[in-house]
Design a protein around this motif. Structure first.
Motif, short mmCIF file in Angstrom:
data_model
loop_
_atom_site.label_atom_id
_atom_site.label_comp_id
_atom_site.label_asym_id
_atom_site.label_seq_id
_atom_site.Cartn_x
_atom_site.Cartn_y
_atom_site.Cartn_z
N ASN A 158 0.88 7.65 -3.84
CA ASN A 158 -0.31 7.38 -4.63
C ASN A 158 -0.59 8.53 -5.60
N PHE A 159 -0.48 9.77 -5.11
CA PHE A 159 -0.74 10.91 -5.99
C PHE A 159 0.29 10.97 -7.11
N ARG A 160 1.54 10.63 -6.78
CA ARG A 160 2.57 10.61 -7.83
C ARG A 160 2.23 9.58 -8.89
N VAL A 161 1.83 8.38 -8.46
CA VAL A 161 1.49 7.32 -9.42
C VAL A 161 0.28 7.70 -10.24
N LEU A 162 -0.73 8.32 -9.62
CA LEU A 162 -1.90 8.77 -10.37
C LEU A 162 -1.48 9.78 -11.44
N ALA A 183 -7.29 17.73 -7.67
CA ALA A 183 -6.82 16.37 -7.98
C ALA A 183 -6.48 15.61 -6.70
N ARG A 184 -5.87 16.29 -5.74
CA ARG A 184 -5.51 15.63 -4.48
C ARG A 184 -6.76 15.24 -3.69
N ARG A 185 -7.77 16.08 -3.74
CA ARG A 185 -9.02 15.73 -3.04
C ARG A 185 -9.65 14.49 -3.67
N THR A 186 -9.64 14.45 -5.00
CA THR A 186 -10.19 13.28 -5.70
C THR A 186 -9.38 12.03 -5.40
N ALA A 187 -8.05 12.20 -5.31
CA ALA A 187 -7.16 11.06 -5.08
C ALA A 187 -7.41 10.39 -3.75
N LYS A 188 -8.03 11.10 -2.80
CA LYS A 188 -8.29 10.51 -1.49
C LYS A 188 -9.27 9.35 -1.56
N GLY A 189 -9.99 9.25 -2.67
CA GLY A 189 -10.91 8.13 -2.85
C GLY A 189 -10.23 6.91 -3.43
N THR A 190 -8.91 6.97 -3.62
CA THR A 190 -8.17 5.85 -4.20
C THR A 190 -7.06 5.40 -3.27
N VAL A 191 -6.59 4.21 -3.51
CA VAL A 191 -5.47 3.64 -2.74
C VAL A 191 -4.42 3.17 -3.74
N GLY A 192 -3.20 3.68 -3.61
CA GLY A 192 -2.12 3.28 -4.51
C GLY A 192 -1.50 1.96 -4.09
N ILE A 193 -1.09 1.17 -5.07
CA ILE A 193 -0.45 -0.12 -4.77
C ILE A 193 0.79 -0.30 -5.63
N ILE A 252 0.85 -1.19 0.00
CA ILE A 252 0.00 0.00 0.00
C ILE A 252 0.89 1.25 0.00
N LEU A 253 0.64 2.14 -0.92
CA LEU A 253 1.46 3.35 -1.05
C LEU A 253 0.98 4.45 -0.10
N SER A 254 1.87 5.33 0.24
CA SER A 254 1.49 6.51 1.02
C SER A 254 0.64 7.42 0.14
N ASP A 255 -0.03 8.39 0.76
CA ASP A 255 -0.86 9.32 -0.01
C ASP A 255 -0.03 10.06 -1.06
N ASP A 256 1.18 10.48 -0.69
CA ASP A 256 2.03 11.21 -1.64
C ASP A 256 2.47 10.31 -2.79
#
Length: 217
Positions: free
Chosen positions: A121-125, A149-159, A115-119
């Motif tokens: 995850n945002f980089r990968v997005l 974009a960061r607010r929207t990204a909170k609904g996702t989980v990076g892997i 599981i990626l950190s929020d930062d």
């Protein structure tokens, strides 16, 4: 996957090429509630300094409900990549060869998601968006409005998945004589109901590989 050792694709670079060209994949998890499958795009990431340089590393994201449904990070998952595929008609074979087949390029990859950190995850997005936007006349980036974009990204989980093993097949008429393969390619490049230029390209690459020793059959 069906045990067809003569169609094994063992070259890591060829598997990477398949993933890069066909990033839309199926994630399958065997959870406490049973089998779960979801579909997401993946990118290849360069192996880290502690990784085997030949290791395949995948990054993506899932929606938060899928994080729970897949029990991500708790066990191994299977990620399936499907390249060019299609029906091969015996109309393209000699008369005595009348059994059709289905050609395909497929890779099954196993690994336990990190599981990626929020930062991260945002980089990968952002990298996912940039990857697909790069061919557009005027590419759009998440940097257009980073706050939104960061607010929207909170609904996702990076892997991140470091692939522990893979099973890949390139079944591309390698068992046919060269003159028959030429007819198959012509049929795939034609205007009939089973035309598939992408599959024709793959069949031709496999034939070239046979002559230079790539282990695809």
């Amino acid at each position: 996957m069906r045990h067809t050792p003569h169609f094994l694709m063992t070259d890591v670079d060829e598997v990477r090429r398949l993933i890069d060209g066909h990033p839309w994949a199926t994630i399958v998890s065997h959870t406490a509630a049973g089998l779960v499958a979801s579909h997401y795009p993946f990118l290849l990431e360069a192996p880290g300094p502690d990784d085997d340089p030949d290791q395949i590393v995948l990054v993506s994201h899932v929606g938060r409900p899928d994080e729970v449904a897949h029990e991500l990070g708790q066990h191994e998952v299977l990620v399936v990549f499907q390249g060019p595929h299609g029906y091969v008609s015996p109309a393209w074979y000699p008369p005595e060869q009348f059994v059709p087949t289905w050609n395909h390029v497929t890779a099954h990859c196993w690994g336990t998601p990190e599981i990626l950190s929020d930062d991260e995850n945002f980089r990968v997005l952002g990298e996912l968006v940039d990857h697909f936007e790069r061919v557009m006349p005027e590419p759009v980036s998440l940097q257009v409005d980073e706050d939104t974009a960061r607010r929207t990204a909170k609904g996702t989980v990076g892997i991140r998945i470091r692939v522990a093993r893979f099973d890949a097949r390139a079944k591309l008429s390698q068992n046919k004589a060269p003159e028959v393969v030429e007819r198959i390619v012509a049929g795939l490049r034609g205007d009939g109901p089973y035309a598939s230029p992408a599959l024709a390209d793959a069949v031709e690459r496999a034939q070239v590989a046979r002559t230079v020793g790539w282990e695809a059959s």
